[in-house]
Design a protein around this motif. Structure first.
Motif, mmCIF file in Angstrom:
data_model
loop_
_atom_site.group_PDB
_atom_site.id
_atom_site.type_symbol
_atom_site.label_atom_id
_atom_site.label_comp_id
_atom_site.label_asym_id
_atom_site.label_seq_id
_atom_site.Cartn_x
_atom_site.Cartn_y
_atom_site.Cartn_z
ATOM 1 N N ALA A 157 91.129 37.069 48.798
ATOM 2 C CA ALA A 157 90.696 35.739 49.208
ATOM 3 C C ALA A 157 91.819 34.961 49.896
ATOM 4 O O ALA A 157 91.594 34.253 50.882
ATOM 5 C CB ALA A 157 90.175 34.954 47.997
ATOM 6 N N VAL A 158 93.041 35.113 49.380
ATOM 7 C CA VAL A 158 94.191 34.437 49.986
ATOM 8 C C VAL A 158 94.440 34.971 51.380
ATOM 9 O O VAL A 158 94.713 34.207 52.329
ATOM 10 C CB VAL A 158 95.451 34.629 49.098
ATOM 11 N N LEU A 159 94.334 36.286 51.538
ATOM 12 C CA LEU A 159 94.543 36.891 52.850
ATOM 13 C C LEU A 159 93.537 36.362 53.865
ATOM 14 O O LEU A 159 93.886 36.064 55.007
ATOM 15 C CB LEU A 159 94.417 38.417 52.736
ATOM 16 N N ARG A 160 92.291 36.224 53.451
ATOM 17 C CA ARG A 160 91.253 35.713 54.353
ATOM 18 C C ARG A 160 91.611 34.320 54.864
ATOM 19 O O ARG A 160 91.442 34.011 56.046
ATOM 20 C CB ARG A 160 89.901 35.669 53.648
ATOM 21 N N GLU A 161 92.088 33.477 53.990
ATOM 22 C CA GLU A 161 92.415 32.104 54.369
ATOM 23 C C GLU A 161 93.609 32.059 55.322
ATOM 24 O O GLU A 161 93.609 31.326 56.308
ATOM 25 C CB GLU A 161 92.719 31.278 53.118
ATOM 26 N N VAL A 162 94.635 32.839 55.031
ATOM 27 C CA VAL A 162 95.845 32.803 55.856
ATOM 28 C C VAL A 162 95.582 33.347 57.248
ATOM 29 O O VAL A 162 96.121 32.836 58.246
ATOM 30 C CB VAL A 162 96.978 33.602 55.171
ATOM 31 N N LEU A 163 94.740 34.372 57.359
ATOM 32 C CA LEU A 163 94.462 34.978 58.656
ATOM 33 C C LEU A 163 93.261 34.366 59.353
ATOM 34 O O LEU A 163 92.818 34.866 60.380
ATOM 35 C CB LEU A 163 94.250 36.490 58.495
ATOM 36 N N ALA A 164 92.719 33.289 58.784
ATOM 37 C CA ALA A 164 91.540 32.651 59.382
ATOM 38 C C ALA A 164 91.862 32.131 60.794
ATOM 39 O O ALA A 164 92.935 31.605 61.033
ATOM 40 C CB ALA A 164 91.086 31.501 58.494
ATOM 41 N N GLN A 201 84.420 39.234 61.787
ATOM 42 C CA GLN A 201 84.459 40.688 61.953
ATOM 43 C C GLN A 201 85.552 41.321 61.093
ATOM 44 O O GLN A 201 85.332 42.355 60.464
ATOM 45 C CB GLN A 201 84.677 41.025 63.429
ATOM 46 N N ARG A 202 86.732 40.692 61.062
ATOM 47 C CA ARG A 202 87.811 41.222 60.214
ATOM 48 C C ARG A 202 87.396 41.205 58.745
ATOM 49 O O ARG A 202 87.674 42.146 57.998
ATOM 50 C CB ARG A 202 89.085 40.411 60.405
ATOM 51 N N GLY A 203 86.759 40.115 58.344
ATOM 52 C CA GLY A 203 86.313 40.016 56.958
ATOM 53 C C GLY A 203 85.320 41.096 56.607
ATOM 54 O O GLY A 203 85.394 41.697 55.526
ATOM 55 N N ARG A 204 84.383 41.355 57.496
ATOM 56 C CA ARG A 204 83.368 42.379 57.241
ATOM 57 C C ARG A 204 83.996 43.771 57.191
ATOM 58 O O ARG A 204 83.673 44.584 56.304
ATOM 59 C CB ARG A 204 82.295 42.329 58.329
ATOM 60 N N ILE A 205 84.910 44.059 58.119
ATOM 61 C CA ILE A 205 85.583 45.363 58.121
ATOM 62 C C ILE A 205 86.360 45.555 56.826
ATOM 63 O O ILE A 205 86.338 46.630 56.220
ATOM 64 C CB ILE A 205 86.517 45.482 59.338
ATOM 65 N N LEU A 206 87.032 44.508 56.380
ATOM 66 C CA LEU A 206 87.802 44.602 55.148
ATOM 67 C C LEU A 206 86.898 44.817 53.943
ATOM 68 O O LEU A 206 87.231 45.564 53.021
ATOM 69 C CB LEU A 206 88.644 43.336 54.971
ATOM 70 N N ASP A 207 85.733 44.178 53.947
ATOM 71 C CA ASP A 207 84.759 44.385 52.862
ATOM 72 C C ASP A 207 84.297 45.842 52.823
ATOM 73 O O ASP A 207 84.204 46.445 51.746
ATOM 74 C CB ASP A 207 83.540 43.471 53.051
ATOM 75 N N VAL A 208 84.015 46.402 53.994
ATOM 76 C CA VAL A 208 83.555 47.790 54.064
ATOM 77 C C VAL A 208 84.662 48.742 53.613
ATOM 78 O O VAL A 208 84.415 49.685 52.850
ATOM 79 C CB VAL A 208 83.098 48.137 55.497
ATOM 80 N N LEU A 209 85.886 48.496 54.062
ATOM 81 C CA LEU A 209 86.997 49.352 53.661
ATOM 82 C C LEU A 209 87.231 49.291 52.153
ATOM 83 O O LEU A 209 87.457 50.324 51.503
ATOM 84 C CB LEU A 209 88.277 48.925 54.387
ATOM 85 N N THR A 210 87.169 48.096 51.597
ATOM 86 C CA THR A 210 87.366 47.945 50.151
ATOM 87 C C THR A 210 86.279 48.672 49.380
ATOM 88 O O THR A 210 86.559 49.362 48.386
ATOM 89 C CB THR A 210 87.382 46.447 49.777
ATOM 90 N N THR A 211 85.047 48.538 49.830
ATOM 91 C CA THR A 211 83.941 49.255 49.190
ATOM 92 C C THR A 211 84.143 50.766 49.300
ATOM 93 O O THR A 211 83.925 51.509 48.333
ATOM 94 C CB THR A 211 82.602 48.872 49.848
#
Length: 244
Positions: free
Chosen positions: A237-244, A211-221
């Motif tokens: 990509a680094v942020l996604r891995e660290v907050l996984a 869900q965080r990944g999807r929200i971040l994708d929408v915000l970036t778009t």
């Protein structure tokens, strides 16, 4: 004209062997680019790169000349030293992502005291936080849309009145836009609630990694659609891995 102001360092880029170009969001003039000498050359008159680490909150004196694209700093020091942010690997990764995001989003930003104080407060909050920061970057970027005049145009606070949300036009619509950049279904329905997220209540939003990944994708778009010079941060990509 010599000015003294506060600033938030957004980007530091080496320029040749002895210099660097530093982009700083200043309280007095918005985003300003500076040409500085690197202190590592040991010939005096330089600034240590640690002072200009991205997202440092600084106080600086500089001679502003409108005819120059790169200004020169006369004095600079840390205005509000961080206690944990540079030493906590998770906070440091979040800061790296945000500095890159903000550098792109605020490239042409003019003087905006509300925006500056919002970011200053948010960074001090992150530095002081002991836990519960998984949603911090999302809350900050949602709030940032309000200060940049990009707040989504939703008629009611409780829910969308129409089934689709057009990301390009930032409006609700009763038919799916032909360009394909829209939210629908559960994502569209959740948007009014998500827009309520801020630093005070973000811990109440129970989001998983997906869900965080999807929200971040929408915000970036969304930012890319509304800020022509904005580019997707490479550190995402680094942020996604660290907050996984």
């Amino acid at each position: 004209m010599v000015e003294t102001t506060c600033g938030i360092v957004l980007h530091y880029n080496r320029y040749g062997d002895e210099s660097a170009i530093v982009d700083i969001l200043t309280l007095s003039r918005g985003s300003v680019s500076f040409l500085v000498r690197d202190c590592r050359q040991r010939r005096g008159g330089g600034l240590r790169a640690t002072l200009l680490r991205p997202l440092n909150i600084v106080e600086l004196v500089y001679d502003f000349r409108p005819s120059l694209s790169l200004q020169k700093i006369q004095e600079l020091h840390i205005a509000q030293p961080y206690i944990s942010l540079p030493y906590d690997p998770i906070k440091e990764t979040v800061a790296l992502f945000l500095s890159e995001f903000l550098h792109g989003a605020l490239r042409n930003e003019v003087q905006n005291a509300g925006l500056f104080h919002y970011l200053q407060y948010s960074l001090r909050w992150l530095d002081a936080a002991h836990e519960g920061i998984a949603n911090f970057h999302i809350a900050l970027l949602i709030g940032l849309t309000r200060h940049l005049g990009l707040w989504p145009n939703i008629q009611r606070k409780g829910r969308l009145t129409l089934p689709y949300f057009d990301l390009r036009e930032s409006v609700e619509t009763d038919v799916p836009p032909p360009h394909g950049l829209f939210l629908m279904g559960e994502e569209a329905a959740a948007m009014p609630l998500l827009l309520r997220m801020n630093l005070r209540n973000m811990h109440r939003f129970r989001l998983n990694r997906s869900q965080r990944g999807r929200i971040l994708d929408v915000l970036t778009t969304y930012y890319r659609l509304h800020l022509p010079e904005f580019r997707d941060p490479r550190s995402l990509a680094v942020l996604r891995e660290v907050l996984a």
